[in-house]
Write a protein that holds these residues in place. Structure first.
Motif, mmCIF file in Angstrom:
data_model
loop_
_atom_site.group_PDB
_atom_site.id
_atom_site.type_symbol
_atom_site.label_atom_id
_atom_site.label_comp_id
_atom_site.label_asym_id
_atom_site.label_seq_id
_atom_site.Cartn_x
_atom_site.Cartn_y
_atom_site.Cartn_z
ATOM 1 N N SER A 40 -1.667 0.112 -10.759
ATOM 2 C CA SER A 40 -1.549 -0.746 -9.557
ATOM 3 C C SER A 40 -1.177 -2.214 -9.938
ATOM 4 N N LYS A 86 -2.979 0.611 -3.751
ATOM 5 C CA LYS A 86 -2.277 -0.836 -3.490
ATOM 6 C C LYS A 86 -1.766 -1.153 -5.138
ATOM 7 N N ASP A 98 -14.077 -1.654 -6.212
ATOM 8 C CA ASP A 98 -13.793 -0.390 -5.093
ATOM 9 C C ASP A 98 -12.639 0.216 -5.448
ATOM 10 N N LEU A 158 -10.033 -4.376 -7.115
ATOM 11 C CA LEU A 158 -9.840 -2.913 -7.444
ATOM 12 C C LEU A 158 -11.054 -2.735 -8.384
ATOM 13 N N GLN A 189 0.748 -1.187 -0.073
ATOM 14 C CA GLN A 189 0.078 -0.042 0.059
ATOM 15 C C GLN A 189 0.774 1.211 0.028
ATOM 16 N N GLN A 200 -11.350 -8.840 0.349
ATOM 17 C CA GLN A 200 -11.866 -7.409 1.057
ATOM 18 C C GLN A 200 -11.453 -7.357 2.296
ATOM 19 N N PHE A 226 -7.861 -6.081 2.649
ATOM 20 C CA PHE A 226 -7.788 -4.736 2.469
ATOM 21 C C PHE A 226 -8.117 -3.995 3.405
ATOM 22 N N GLU A 227 -9.242 -4.109 4.154
ATOM 23 C CA GLU A 227 -9.945 -3.451 5.345
ATOM 24 C C GLU A 227 -8.703 -3.728 6.396
ATOM 25 N N ASN A 241 -11.268 2.623 -4.102
ATOM 26 C CA ASN A 241 -10.552 3.221 -3.297
ATOM 27 C C ASN A 241 -9.309 2.428 -2.853
ATOM 28 N N HIS A 242 -9.090 1.289 -3.406
ATOM 29 C CA HIS A 242 -7.962 0.246 -3.058
ATOM 30 C C HIS A 242 -6.944 0.598 -4.305
ATOM 31 N N CYS A 243 -6.943 1.567 -5.039
ATOM 32 C CA CYS A 243 -6.202 1.807 -6.080
ATOM 33 C C CYS A 243 -4.753 2.469 -5.452
ATOM 34 N N ASP A 263 -5.952 -1.206 5.556
ATOM 35 C CA ASP A 263 -6.482 0.221 5.739
ATOM 36 C C ASP A 263 -6.732 0.687 6.995
#
Length: 290
Positions: free
Chosen positions: A269, A212, A206, A203, A6, A175, A178-179, A208-210, A182
């Motif tokens: 990514s 990573k 969501d 990706l 990340q 998922q 990634f949580e 928002n995970h870009c 984050d």
């Protein structure tokens, strides 16, 4: 399966310190010592050749040249000035042999340092901007940080890299991985080990995970097996073998990935990997292996 990092949002102080990060603190002090040594030696060599007018200072002014603080300040100024200019700034018009030797040595040293700094800083800034403070799984293990991984392959990877066993944190899905990454809590996962399809799908679902990105080469390959009716086993094996030998299987697999997994909008990514280069071409026995 690949290592996923990340990216980090650097603070203002971190950005200011970036130009100094390619060298260690010890290296910077060594370079500073070389500056001072060069400027001091040049000043000592030039001292006997100074004229009376140069030495005839006003009585009402403090002779800072004779004090340690003044000599240190002049040496620091001349050293830094010479380093940034690429030549000795306070060299004599007709330098002596001893002074020439010092000048040649310093210019050679400055050239090597500047070349190393330019190359190292370019690579350092690109790497850290993409991956945060880590560049490989070995960096994470050396720092004794946690790595998230799907529970279905946790034991298999632990057997492959025993030194990572105590640092692996099993999660049920990409998922949840990634949580965890984050999370603002301390001692969370700083990296993850994910399969490329699962990473791409996350990706797509969501954006928002870009922040990573996949980094480096393949860490582990896991074969997939599926039940087949015995009546069709030989025919199916023949068709699969033909498609693999003709190179059609991998093309078809990529098309299915694009269709059912999708293509992330943040393709940067995926820069760490290549469909053609990162994974070896499949052979028929590998394809059918459990």
């Amino acid at each position: 399966f690949f290592i996923v990092f990340q990216g980090e949002d650097d603070s203002f102080l971190d950005l200011l310190a970036t130009p100094f990060k390619p060298f260690t603190v010890g290296a910077w002090f060594s370079i500073l010592a070389a500056f001072l040594y060069m400027a001091g030696v040049v000043a000592l060599i030039q001292e006997p050749s100074r004229t009376k007018d140069e030495m005839n200072l006003s009585e009402d002014k403090e002779n800072t040249q004779s004090t340690f603080r003044g000599m240190l300040g002049n040496a620091l100024y001349n050293g830094l000035n010479s380093f940034t200019r690429g030549e000795v700034s306070n060299a004599s018009e007709n330098p002596s042999l001893a002074e020439r030797v010092v000048i040649v040595g310093f210019v050679t040293f400055a050239l090597i340092v500047l070349t190393a700094y330019t190359a190292t800083s370019a690579a350092f800034m690109v790497e850290t901007s993409k991956n945060g403070q880590y560049g490989s799984i070995d960096d994470v293990l050396d720092d004794n940080k946690k790595i998230c991984i799907n529970v279905s392959v946790q034991k298999q990877f632990g057997d492959l890299r025993p030194e990572s066993t105590s640092l692996l944190v099993g999660k049920a899905s990409t998922q949840t991985i990634f949580e965890e990454m984050d999370s603002d809590e301390e001692d969370t996962c700083v990296a993850a080990i994910l399969d490329r399809d699962g990473f791409k799908k996350a990706l797509v679902d969501d954006e928002n995970h870009c922040d990573k990105a996949i980094v480096g080469d393949v860490l582990m390959m896991v074969g997939n097996a599926f039940p087949v009716n015995p009546d069709y086993r030989e025919d199916l094996a023949f068709v699969i073998e033909e498609s693999v030998n003709k190179g059609e299987y991998e093309k078809s697999a990529r098309e299915m990935q694009d269709t059912f997994v999708g293509t992330p909008t943040c393709m940067n990514s995926m820069e760490g990997t290549s469909d053609d280069d990162s994974e070896p071409s499949l052979t028929f026995p590998q394809l059918l292996s459990p």
